[in-house]
Design a protein around this motif. Structure first.
Motif, PDB file in Angstrom:
ATOM      1  N   LEU A  28       0.830  -1.205   0.000  1.00  8.59           N
ATOM      2  CA  LEU A  28       0.000   0.000   0.000  1.00  8.59           C
ATOM      3  C   LEU A  28       0.865   1.256   0.000  1.00  8.59           C
ATOM      4  CD1 LEU A  28      -2.776  -1.032   2.574  1.00  8.59           C
ATOM      5  CD2 LEU A  28      -3.008  -0.817   0.096  1.00  8.59           C
ATOM      6  N   THR A  29       1.920   1.240   0.829  1.00 10.44           N
ATOM      7  CA  THR A  29       2.795   2.406   0.921  1.00 10.44           C
ATOM      8  C   THR A  29       3.439   2.714  -0.425  1.00 10.44           C
ATOM      9  OG1 THR A  29       3.246   1.900   3.229  1.00 10.44           O
ATOM     10  CG2 THR A  29       4.801   3.357   2.118  1.00 10.44           C
ATOM     11  N   PHE A  30       3.955   1.686  -1.100  1.00  2.95           N
ATOM     12  CA  PHE A  30       4.605   1.934  -2.383  1.00  2.95           C
ATOM     13  C   PHE A  30       3.587   2.303  -3.459  1.00  2.95           C
ATOM     14  CE2 PHE A  30       8.217   0.138  -0.260  1.00  2.95           C
ATOM     15  CZ  PHE A  30       9.258   0.874  -0.793  1.00  2.95           C
ATOM     16  N   HIS A  31       2.353   1.816  -3.299  1.00  2.00           N
ATOM     17  CA  HIS A  31       1.317   2.255  -4.231  1.00  2.00           C
ATOM     18  C   HIS A  31       1.074   3.750  -4.063  1.00  2.00           C
ATOM     19  CE1 HIS A  31      -2.392   2.263  -6.602  1.00  2.00           C
ATOM     20  NE2 HIS A  31      -2.854   3.055  -5.664  1.00  2.00           N
ATOM     21  N   LEU A  32       1.002   4.195  -2.806  1.00  2.00           N
ATOM     22  CA  LEU A  32       0.754   5.611  -2.532  1.00  2.00           C
ATOM     23  C   LEU A  32       1.904   6.474  -3.031  1.00  2.00           C
ATOM     24  CD1 LEU A  32      -0.808   5.267   1.010  1.00  2.00           C
ATOM     25  CD2 LEU A  32      -1.887   6.358  -0.955  1.00  2.00           C
ATOM     26  N   LEU A  33       3.120   5.937  -2.966  1.00  2.00           N
ATOM     27  CA  LEU A  33       4.290   6.671  -3.457  1.00  2.00           C
ATOM     28  C   LEU A  33       4.209   6.863  -4.974  1.00  2.00           C
ATOM     29  CD1 LEU A  33       7.526   5.383  -1.740  1.00  2.00           C
ATOM     30  CD2 LEU A  33       6.803   7.740  -2.014  1.00  2.00           C
ATOM     31  N   ARG A  34       3.748   5.805  -5.651  1.00  2.00           N
ATOM     32  CA  ARG A  34       3.677   5.846  -7.109  1.00  2.00           C
ATOM     33  C   ARG A  34       2.471   6.642  -7.588  1.00  2.00           C
ATOM     34  NH1 ARG A  34       4.917   0.437  -7.458  1.00  2.00           N
ATOM     35  NH2 ARG A  34       2.700   0.030  -7.308  1.00  2.00           N
ATOM     36  N   ALA A  35       1.333   6.476  -6.881  1.00  2.00           N
ATOM     37  CA  ALA A  35       0.097   7.135  -7.300  1.00  2.00           C
ATOM     38  C   ALA A  35       0.261   8.656  -7.216  1.00  2.00           C
ATOM     39  CB  ALA A  35      -1.053   6.685  -6.404  1.00  2.00           C
ATOM     40  N   ASP A  36      -0.639   9.376  -7.827  1.00  2.00           N
ATOM     41  CA  ASP A  36      -0.545  10.833  -7.741  1.00  2.00           C
ATOM     42  C   ASP A  36      -0.712  11.250  -6.287  1.00  2.00           C
ATOM     43  OD1 ASP A  36      -3.652  12.385  -7.846  1.00  2.00           O
ATOM     44  OD2 ASP A  36      -3.393  10.220  -7.760  1.00  2.00           O
ATOM     45  N   GLY A  37      -0.113  12.375  -5.920  1.00  2.00           N
ATOM     46  CA  GLY A  37      -0.069  12.798  -4.522  1.00  2.00           C
ATOM     47  C   GLY A  37      -1.426  13.030  -3.894  1.00  2.00           C
ATOM     48  N   GLY A  38      -2.453  13.189  -4.719  1.00  2.00           N
ATOM     49  CA  GLY A  38      -3.792  13.500  -4.201  1.00  2.00           C
ATOM     50  C   GLY A  38      -4.315  12.464  -3.238  1.00  2.00           C
ATOM     51  N   LEU A  39      -4.069  11.190  -3.536  1.00  2.00           N
ATOM     52  CA  LEU A  39      -4.648  10.136  -2.705  1.00  2.00           C
ATOM     53  C   LEU A  39      -4.082  10.141  -1.288  1.00  2.00           C
ATOM     54  CD1 LEU A  39      -6.502   7.786  -2.290  1.00  2.00           C
ATOM     55  CD2 LEU A  39      -4.912   6.307  -3.489  1.00  2.00           C
ATOM     56  N   SER A  40      -2.741  10.264  -1.157  1.00  2.00           N
ATOM     57  CA  SER A  40      -2.196  10.248   0.204  1.00  2.00           C
ATOM     58  C   SER A  40      -2.614  11.504   0.961  1.00  2.00           C
ATOM     59  CB  SER A  40      -0.674  10.064   0.210  1.00  2.00           C
ATOM     60  OG  SER A  40      -0.066  10.772  -0.825  1.00  2.00           O
ATOM     61  N   GLU A  42      -5.460  13.163   0.510  1.00  2.00           N
ATOM     62  CA  GLU A  42      -6.874  12.990   0.841  1.00  2.00           C
ATOM     63  C   GLU A  42      -7.032  12.038   2.032  1.00  2.00           C
ATOM     64  OE1 GLU A  42      -9.641  14.262   0.150  1.00  2.00           O
ATOM     65  OE2 GLU A  42     -10.995  12.728   0.967  1.00  2.00           O
ATOM     66  N   LEU A  43      -6.266  10.942   2.009  1.00  2.00           N
ATOM     67  CA  LEU A  43      -6.321   9.987   3.120  1.00  2.00           C
ATOM     68  C   LEU A  43      -5.871  10.654   4.415  1.00  2.00           C
ATOM     69  CD1 LEU A  43      -4.937   6.585   1.785  1.00  2.00           C
ATOM     70  CD2 LEU A  43      -7.017   6.920   3.100  1.00  2.00           C
TER      71      LEU A  43
ATOM     72  N   ALA B  13     -11.804   7.182   0.466  1.00  2.00           N
ATOM     73  CA  ALA B  13     -10.361   7.289   0.215  1.00  2.00           C
ATOM     74  C   ALA B  13      -9.695   5.925   0.369  1.00  2.00           C
ATOM     75  CB  ALA B  13      -9.737   8.308   1.165  1.00  2.00           C
ATOM     76  N   ARG B  16      -9.983   3.470  -2.481  1.00  2.00           N
ATOM     77  CA  ARG B  16      -9.180   3.703  -3.686  1.00  2.00           C
ATOM     78  C   ARG B  16      -7.825   3.008  -3.608  1.00  2.00           C
ATOM     79  NH1 ARG B  16      -9.352  10.004  -3.774  1.00  2.00           N
ATOM     80  NH2 ARG B  16      -7.803   9.796  -5.430  1.00  2.00           N
ATOM     81  N   LEU B  47       1.139   9.709   6.431  1.00  2.00           N
ATOM     82  CA  LEU B  47       0.718   9.902   5.046  1.00  2.00           C
ATOM     83  C   LEU B  47       1.131  11.276   4.541  1.00  2.00           C
ATOM     84  CD1 LEU B  47      -2.742   8.213   5.301  1.00  2.00           C
ATOM     85  CD2 LEU B  47      -1.080   7.707   3.512  1.00  2.00           C
ATOM     86  N   LEU B  50       4.799  11.256   3.730  1.00  2.00           N
ATOM     87  CA  LEU B  50       5.304  10.221   2.832  1.00  2.00           C
ATOM     88  C   LEU B  50       6.054  10.797   1.636  1.00  2.00           C
ATOM     89  CD1 LEU B  50       5.429   7.228   2.071  1.00  2.00           C
ATOM     90  CD2 LEU B  50       3.284   7.527   0.852  1.00  2.00           C
ATOM     91  N   ARG B  51       5.431  11.760   0.953  1.00  2.00           N
ATOM     92  CA  ARG B  51       6.038  12.274  -0.249  1.00  2.00           C
ATOM     93  C   ARG B  51       7.086  13.350   0.021  1.00  2.00           C
ATOM     94  NH1 ARG B  51       3.612  12.019  -5.205  1.00  2.00           N
ATOM     95  NH2 ARG B  51       2.742   9.955  -5.476  1.00  2.00           N
TER      96      ARG B  51
END
Lengths: 201, 201
Positions: A28-40, A42-43, B13, B16, B47, B50-51
């Motif tokens: 999940l963490t690496f998915h959030l790193l790869r996904a656009d920043g919006g998701l992390s 928003e979470l 969230a 997703r 979170l 993270l980035r």
């Protein structure tokens, strides 16, 4: 050692969630790193607002929006106030509401009796339920605790406590689930279905 | 409708995330509501960091701490710089590091070729890999892409591109997994294990 601290920290925090182990947490963490920043983002915001934005209904102990005294069910004048369905968790209320077949009120206990986990009657909203029933106007209490050891123990305890108060006491039926297959039903479900068999004539 | 907005927002969230459906998302949300406030606060902060707290290694494109140019592997003077293992994701680096059996450097492609998902060579760090090998000093490139359709396609493409550059090209062995059972091995794994059989004498 190899992982940067912000990543390790998120993996650790996610691993503390039920059903999420270290492997899922790092996926999940690496998915959030790869996904656009919006998701992390928003979470992160949604998590920060979770507790400040919610409150407990002062009547049935269901979850409600912060600042409101009652949950949408208790606040709805169209609901049948003579009927109370006692459940363990707010998610059980949701499940029953989704059926669209129940028009009464609820009472959320906040769990079930469990000597093993050290959960006794005082840890649940049982006294508040008795107060509600004693206040009068309640014709029937439907016990909707889970069909488990703890749910059964809680139902028996509620029966003892509620019996003297005069309201009718019922329990959700147990038997074969719809769409199920006799062949695959477990022994206990089948025994229950036999014991609870209903006349067809 | 029935759920307060902060709860719906967190459920949305969480849904997703890969592998987390609406049911798991609501179970997690209600767990966080019940659990002490520390966990949701910790998750929220982790979170948010993270980035901002992480960066990409400028040599191998593995993940590293923000502000650092190189990842711990590339920055380690003891690693064998004549050896590059090409992998798809940072998690693959972790898996190989955990074995303790690899002492070379890595190159993280950031995925695998996939015409279906529209991922071509330009979407991966392939040009950067060629630049690294052309710069000299690399004796062997180990292709460690996944044993999947996409991983195989990527390996074939890398072979074409790397062949003229002179470095030795190898690929991680495929066959029966350790602790596995012949009886339960899938057809493709078994075919690979047959084709790749090794002399015992």
């Amino acid at each position: 050692m190899l992982l940067p601290e912000p990543i390790r920290r998120l993996i650790d925090a996610l691993s503390r969630l039920p059903g999420i182990g270290p492997k899922t947490a790092s996926r999940l963490t690496f998915h959030l790193l790869r996904a656009d920043g919006g998701l992390s983002a928003e979470l992160s915001t949604a998590l920060a607002n979770l507790r400040t934005g919610t409150a407990t209904c002062q009547l049935c102990f269901n979850i409600t929006t912060a600042g409101k005294e009652l949950c949408p069910v208790c606040a709805n004048a169209d609901r049948d106030r003579s009927l109370i369905c006692v459940v363990e968790e707010p998610l059980d209320v949701l499940a029953l509401e989704r059926t669209g077949g129940y028009k009464g009120l609820y009472h959320v206990l906040g769990g079930a009796l469990s000597p093993i986990e050290g959960i006794g009657p005082d840890d649940l909203k049982i006294a508040d339920l008795l107060t509600r029933v004693r206040a009068g106007g309640v014709q029937e209490v439907i016990v909707g605790t889970n069909p488990s050891m703890e749910g059964d123990a809680t139902a028996m305890y509620l029966q003892q406590q509620l019996a003297p108060l005069g309201a009718r006491l019922t329990r959700l039926a147990r038997g074969l689930p719809m769409g199920g297959d006799l062949e695959y039903a477990d022994q206990n479900t089948l025994l229950r279905a036999l014991a609870g068999r209903q006349s067809m004539s």
